[in-house]
Design a protein around this motif. Structure first.
Motif, mmCIF file in Angstrom:
data_model
loop_
_atom_site.group_PDB
_atom_site.id
_atom_site.type_symbol
_atom_site.label_atom_id
_atom_site.label_comp_id
_atom_site.label_asym_id
_atom_site.label_seq_id
_atom_site.Cartn_x
_atom_site.Cartn_y
_atom_site.Cartn_z
ATOM 1 N N LEU A 108 15.550 -9.435 5.853
ATOM 2 C CA LEU A 108 14.263 -8.300 6.680
ATOM 3 C C LEU A 108 13.329 -8.118 5.508
ATOM 4 N N VAL A 109 12.060 -8.854 6.342
ATOM 5 C CA VAL A 109 10.690 -8.927 5.102
ATOM 6 C C VAL A 109 9.560 -8.110 5.329
ATOM 7 N N THR A 110 9.309 -7.309 4.684
ATOM 8 C CA THR A 110 8.347 -6.195 4.626
ATOM 9 C C THR A 110 7.707 -6.566 3.656
ATOM 10 N N LYS A 111 5.654 -6.217 4.639
ATOM 11 C CA LYS A 111 4.733 -5.703 3.813
ATOM 12 C C LYS A 111 4.114 -4.130 3.196
ATOM 13 N N ARG A 112 5.404 -3.275 3.870
ATOM 14 C CA ARG A 112 5.177 -2.011 3.536
ATOM 15 C C ARG A 112 7.051 -1.697 3.438
ATOM 16 N N PRO A 113 6.937 -2.529 1.499
ATOM 17 C CA PRO A 113 8.086 -1.723 0.924
ATOM 18 C C PRO A 113 7.680 -0.189 0.608
ATOM 19 N N GLU A 114 7.073 1.137 0.832
ATOM 20 C CA GLU A 114 7.070 1.458 0.875
ATOM 21 C C GLU A 114 7.978 2.433 1.388
ATOM 22 N N THR A 115 7.350 2.354 3.152
ATOM 23 C CA THR A 115 7.672 2.491 3.791
ATOM 24 C C THR A 115 9.409 2.510 3.897
ATOM 25 N N MET A 116 9.960 1.415 3.663
ATOM 26 C CA MET A 116 11.003 1.042 3.696
ATOM 27 C C MET A 116 11.839 2.494 2.610
ATOM 28 N N ALA A 117 11.691 2.125 1.395
ATOM 29 C CA ALA A 117 12.310 2.791 0.727
ATOM 30 C C ALA A 117 12.164 4.309 0.897
ATOM 31 N N ASP A 118 10.961 5.210 2.044
ATOM 32 C CA ASP A 118 11.064 5.955 3.230
ATOM 33 C C ASP A 118 12.093 6.019 4.133
ATOM 34 N N TRP A 119 12.209 4.799 4.553
ATOM 35 C CA TRP A 119 13.140 4.573 5.457
ATOM 36 C C TRP A 119 15.000 5.201 4.981
ATOM 37 N N PHE A 120 15.218 4.745 4.056
ATOM 38 C CA PHE A 120 16.506 4.218 3.362
ATOM 39 C C PHE A 120 16.156 6.265 2.458
ATOM 40 N N ARG A 121 15.424 7.196 1.847
ATOM 41 C CA ARG A 121 16.033 8.402 1.684
ATOM 42 C C ARG A 121 15.861 8.865 3.056
ATOM 43 N N ALA B 140 17.698 7.710 5.654
ATOM 44 C CA ALA B 140 18.916 7.809 5.951
ATOM 45 C C ALA B 140 19.953 8.175 5.292
ATOM 46 N N GLU B 141 19.469 7.947 4.065
ATOM 47 C CA GLU B 141 20.686 8.477 3.517
ATOM 48 C C GLU B 141 20.994 9.901 3.094
ATOM 49 N N ALA B 142 20.067 10.362 3.167
ATOM 50 C CA ALA B 142 19.771 12.305 3.202
ATOM 51 C C ALA B 142 20.331 12.558 4.575
ATOM 52 N N LEU B 143 20.787 11.739 5.288
ATOM 53 C CA LEU B 143 21.733 12.182 6.555
ATOM 54 C C LEU B 143 22.707 11.562 7.100
#
Length: 320
Positions: A131-144, A146-149
């Motif tokens: 899974l490759v992204t130029k937007r890792p800040e959004t990827m980190a937001d997604w993990f936060r 998902a893990e909160a829920l």
């Protein structure tokens, strides 16, 4: 088509649950995926409204330059592509590049849709997803998010919402986290984008973190063996009753690239100076995989072979 064979050397196939993107940095200027998309961008075709060819100004000698392929900024979701991996045979493990004609962490891809993708990846552990992204800040937001829920809850809910009936939801709840078959990478074309993106990448839970330095537009010092996570605020050492310069320095919890001294100890730079960190104060992180390459196609910018050789030397030294 969501799934296709590919000539990319570091993977076996590609999966695209979405199409379309937006340029975010210099590495996007000659995007191969946008160039491919323009061939199918007429009404009724798969990339309609997603990409176009744009005229460039003439060069310094007045010569006409090749047209530039650019994304429109729109993204089309392809939910039927999410079903395809669920029919792949466990007898044929493979590596799959997710998002070769998009960025799954584009702001127009809903977090719930990404969760459904993770449900598919959890249900097919014999496939290694890259899974490759130029937007890792959004990827980190997604993990936060998902893990909160709770990851298994959001995966189960979204799998049902997108009609992924092939998934055994009871088994999905037993999936390990982070998913061991999902490798996370960020694209970085120069030192500036590397420094900005890698801390966000390493903040995401994964068994493998990596960097795609392609197209490589300049040298990059990756500090492969010096990335650390600080979990609690670290303050400078002080002597009771004695005031010394730097006593007020501190490092807040985050991911950092540390510096190493001649004795092998690590320190972190702050605006007021460097603070040494002790083994009990940090967790070592690793970039375990580096892809590097130059640009191709009309108007390709040069890539100095020495930049590639230097990355190779860094990888060898860090066993990456």
């Amino acid at each position: 088509v969501g799934m296709s064979k590919t000539t990319i050397s570091w993977t076996d196939d590609s999966l695209n649950p979405a199409r379309g993107c937006t340029a975010v940095s210099p590495g996007c200027a000659n995007c191969y995926a946008a160039r491919h998309a323009t061939r199918f961008s007429k009404p009724g075709l798969s990339f309609a409204g997603l990409a176009r060819l744009k005229d460039q100004p003439r060069d310094a000698n007045g010569r006409k330059r090749p047209k530039l392929a650019v994304w429109s900024g729109e993204v089309t979701l392809i939910p039927k592509a999410l079903h395809e991996p669920l029919h792949w045979s466990p007898k044929h493990p493979k590596r799959v590049f997710v998002g070769s004609v998009t960025d799954m962490f584009h702001d127009k891809v809903p977090f719930e849709y990404i969760a459904a993708l993770f449900a598919v990846m959890a249900a097919t552990p014999w496939v290694t997803y890259q899974l490759v992204t130029k937007r890792p800040e959004t990827m980190a937001d997604w993990f936060r998010w998902a893990e909160a829920l709770y990851p298994w809850k959001v995966m189960t809910k979204t799998a049902a919402y997108y009609g992924l009936d092939e998934i055994d939801l009871d088994r999905l709840a037993l999936a390990p986290w982070p998913l061991p078959n999902v490798h996370l990478l960020t694209s970085t074309e120069n030192q500036e984008t590397f420094d900005a993106r890698v801390p966000h990448l390493l903040a995401c839970p994964a068994v493998v973190h990596g960097v795609s330095a392609e197209p490589l537009l300049g040298p990059i010092d990756m500090g492969l063996d010096r990335w650390v996570r600080i979990r609690e605020t670290v303050r400078a050492d002080w002597i009771p009753g004695v005031s010394l310069p730097g006593d007020d320095l501190e490092v807040l919890p985050a991911v950092y690239r540390a510096e190493s001294n001649a004795l092998g100890a690590l320190s972190i730079s702050t605006p007021g100076g460097a603070i040494g960190i002790k083994p009990a104060e940090f967790e070592r992180l690793a970039l375990r995989w580096v892809i590097a390459g130059g640009e191709s196609g009309p108007g390709a910018r040069p890539c100095d072979a020495e930049w590639i050789r230097d990355l190779h030397r860094q990888c060898v030294a860090a066993n990456t």
